[in-house]
Design a protein around this motif. Sequence first.
Motif, short mmCIF file in Angstrom:
data_model
loop_
_atom_site.label_atom_id
_atom_site.label_comp_id
_atom_site.label_asym_id
_atom_site.label_seq_id
_atom_site.Cartn_x
_atom_site.Cartn_y
_atom_site.Cartn_z
N MET A 1 0.84 -1.19 0.00
CA MET A 1 0.00 0.00 0.00
C MET A 1 0.88 1.24 0.00
O MET A 1 1.94 1.27 0.60
CB MET A 1 -0.90 -0.01 1.23
CG MET A 1 -1.85 1.15 1.29
SD MET A 1 -2.97 0.96 2.69
CE MET A 1 -3.78 2.52 2.59
N ASP A 2 0.44 2.27 -0.71
CA ASP A 2 1.19 3.52 -0.75
C ASP A 2 1.27 4.13 0.64
O ASP A 2 0.44 3.88 1.50
CB ASP A 2 0.52 4.50 -1.71
CG ASP A 2 0.59 4.05 -3.16
OD1 ASP A 2 1.56 3.36 -3.50
OD2 ASP A 2 -0.33 4.38 -3.92
N GLU A 3 2.24 5.00 0.82
CA GLU A 3 2.43 5.66 2.10
C GLU A 3 1.23 6.56 2.41
O GLU A 3 0.70 7.24 1.54
CB GLU A 3 3.71 6.51 2.04
CG GLU A 3 4.04 7.18 3.34
CD GLU A 3 5.34 7.97 3.25
OE1 GLU A 3 5.79 8.43 4.30
OE2 GLU A 3 5.88 8.12 2.15
N THR A 4 0.80 6.53 3.66
CA THR A 4 -0.30 7.40 4.11
C THR A 4 0.19 8.25 5.27
O THR A 4 1.13 7.88 5.98
CB THR A 4 -1.53 6.58 4.54
OG1 THR A 4 -1.16 5.67 5.58
CG2 THR A 4 -2.12 5.83 3.36
N TRP A 5 -0.49 9.39 5.45
CA TRP A 5 -0.12 10.32 6.51
C TRP A 5 -1.37 10.77 7.25
O TRP A 5 -2.46 10.78 6.71
CB TRP A 5 0.55 11.56 5.91
CG TRP A 5 1.70 11.27 5.02
CD1 TRP A 5 2.86 10.62 5.34
CD2 TRP A 5 1.82 11.62 3.64
NE1 TRP A 5 3.68 10.56 4.25
CE2 TRP A 5 3.08 11.16 3.18
CE3 TRP A 5 0.99 12.28 2.72
CZ2 TRP A 5 3.53 11.35 1.88
CZ3 TRP A 5 1.44 12.46 1.43
CH2 TRP A 5 2.69 11.99 1.03
N THR A 6 -1.15 11.20 8.48
CA THR A 6 -2.22 11.87 9.23
C THR A 6 -2.34 13.28 8.67
O THR A 6 -1.49 13.74 7.91
CB THR A 6 -1.90 11.94 10.73
OG1 THR A 6 -0.75 12.77 10.90
CG2 THR A 6 -1.65 10.54 11.31
N ILE A 7 -3.37 13.99 9.09
CA ILE A 7 -3.55 15.36 8.61
C ILE A 7 -2.37 16.26 9.01
O ILE A 7 -1.92 17.10 8.25
CB ILE A 7 -4.91 15.94 9.07
CG1 ILE A 7 -5.25 17.19 8.27
CG2 ILE A 7 -4.91 16.18 10.57
CD1 ILE A 7 -6.69 17.65 8.46
N ARG A 8 -1.84 16.03 10.21
CA ARG A 8 -0.68 16.82 10.68
C ARG A 8 0.55 16.51 9.82
O ARG A 8 1.29 17.41 9.42
CB ARG A 8 -0.41 16.49 12.15
CG ARG A 8 0.81 17.13 12.76
CD ARG A 8 0.61 18.62 13.02
NE ARG A 8 1.29 19.39 12.00
CZ ARG A 8 0.97 20.61 11.63
NH1 ARG A 8 -0.04 21.23 12.16
NH2 ARG A 8 1.64 21.23 10.71
N GLU A 9 0.76 15.22 9.52
CA GLU A 9 1.89 14.84 8.69
C GLU A 9 1.75 15.38 7.27
O GLU A 9 2.73 15.82 6.66
CB GLU A 9 2.04 13.30 8.66
CG GLU A 9 2.45 12.72 9.99
CD GLU A 9 2.30 11.21 10.07
OE1 GLU A 9 2.99 10.59 10.91
OE2 GLU A 9 1.48 10.63 9.31
N LEU A 10 0.51 15.39 6.74
CA LEU A 10 0.27 15.96 5.41
C LEU A 10 0.62 17.44 5.42
O LEU A 10 1.30 17.93 4.51
CB LEU A 10 -1.20 15.76 5.01
CG LEU A 10 -1.64 16.43 3.70
CD1 LEU A 10 -0.85 15.88 2.51
CD2 LEU A 10 -3.14 16.26 3.49
N ALA A 11 0.19 18.16 6.45
CA ALA A 11 0.51 19.58 6.55
C ALA A 11 2.03 19.79 6.63
O ALA A 11 2.57 20.70 5.99
CB ALA A 11 -0.17 20.20 7.77
N ASP A 12 2.73 18.94 7.38
CA ASP A 12 4.18 19.06 7.50
C ASP A 12 4.89 18.79 6.18
O ASP A 12 5.82 19.50 5.80
CB ASP A 12 4.71 18.10 8.57
CG ASP A 12 4.30 18.50 9.99
OD1 ASP A 12 3.87 19.67 10.18
OD2 ASP A 12 4.37 17.64 10.89
N HIS A 13 4.45 17.74 5.46
CA HIS A 13 5.04 17.44 4.14
C HIS A 13 4.83 18.61 3.18
O HIS A 13 5.75 19.00 2.46
CB HIS A 13 4.44 16.17 3.55
CG HIS A 13 4.98 14.90 4.11
ND1 HIS A 13 6.29 14.51 3.97
CD2 HIS A 13 4.37 13.92 4.81
CE1 HIS A 13 6.47 13.35 4.56
NE2 HIS A 13 5.32 12.97 5.10
N ALA A 14 3.62 19.15 3.15
CA ALA A 14 3.33 20.28 2.25
C ALA A 14 4.16 21.49 2.64
O ALA A 14 4.71 22.17 1.77
CB ALA A 14 1.84 20.60 2.30
#
Length: 198
Positions: A1-14
């Motif tokens: 499965m592709d990598e998934t993130w929490t909303i906080r991790e998504l914000a950090d990556h962006a």
Amino acid sequence: MDETWTIRELADHAAAKLAASASEQVNGRVRDLPNERLIRWYTTIGLLDPPLGRRGRVALYGRRHLLQLLAVKRRQAQGRTIAEIQLELAGATDATLERVAGAAADAEPDAPPAERERFWAARPDISFGVPATLDTSPALVRGVRLVPGLTVLLEVEDLDAEDLDALRAAAGPLLQELRRRGLLPEPSTSDHPAGSTQ
């Protein structure tokens, strides 16, 4: 499965991606770095897809969400409004999002499977034989009431009295056919402007 993130991790990556290209962030009215609240709002208004799933009560996001977020922020930095961005990016493919986000070079080796066409997000072609254009700017629509029960909508800036008279005259055969088929009631004297004949 592709990598998934929490909303906080998504914000950090962006935030990390946007910070790496900070020279492009020229619009002072736009919040440069997204946060959790902004991501939730973008999801609510359709700029980001809903989460991929949940782990307990925690929403999970993936690479497409990151591309959507980067594309939105890049377009905002260029001075585009949210409405313009929604029109451009609604139903966009991953390839389009990569191009807009400028993240094509950051593509992961294991690309996600090809996504199905998002037919519900495409602009319908209701042109009745006239080819649809790619112009996505909202058109100004004017309604002209020909008779009670029949209004014609036109995408025009303005209509003058001569235009209205020509439209009403040209509509005669249409009105007759609609009445013949029982789709419009027979005319009464109040249906016509004073002094006009039909």
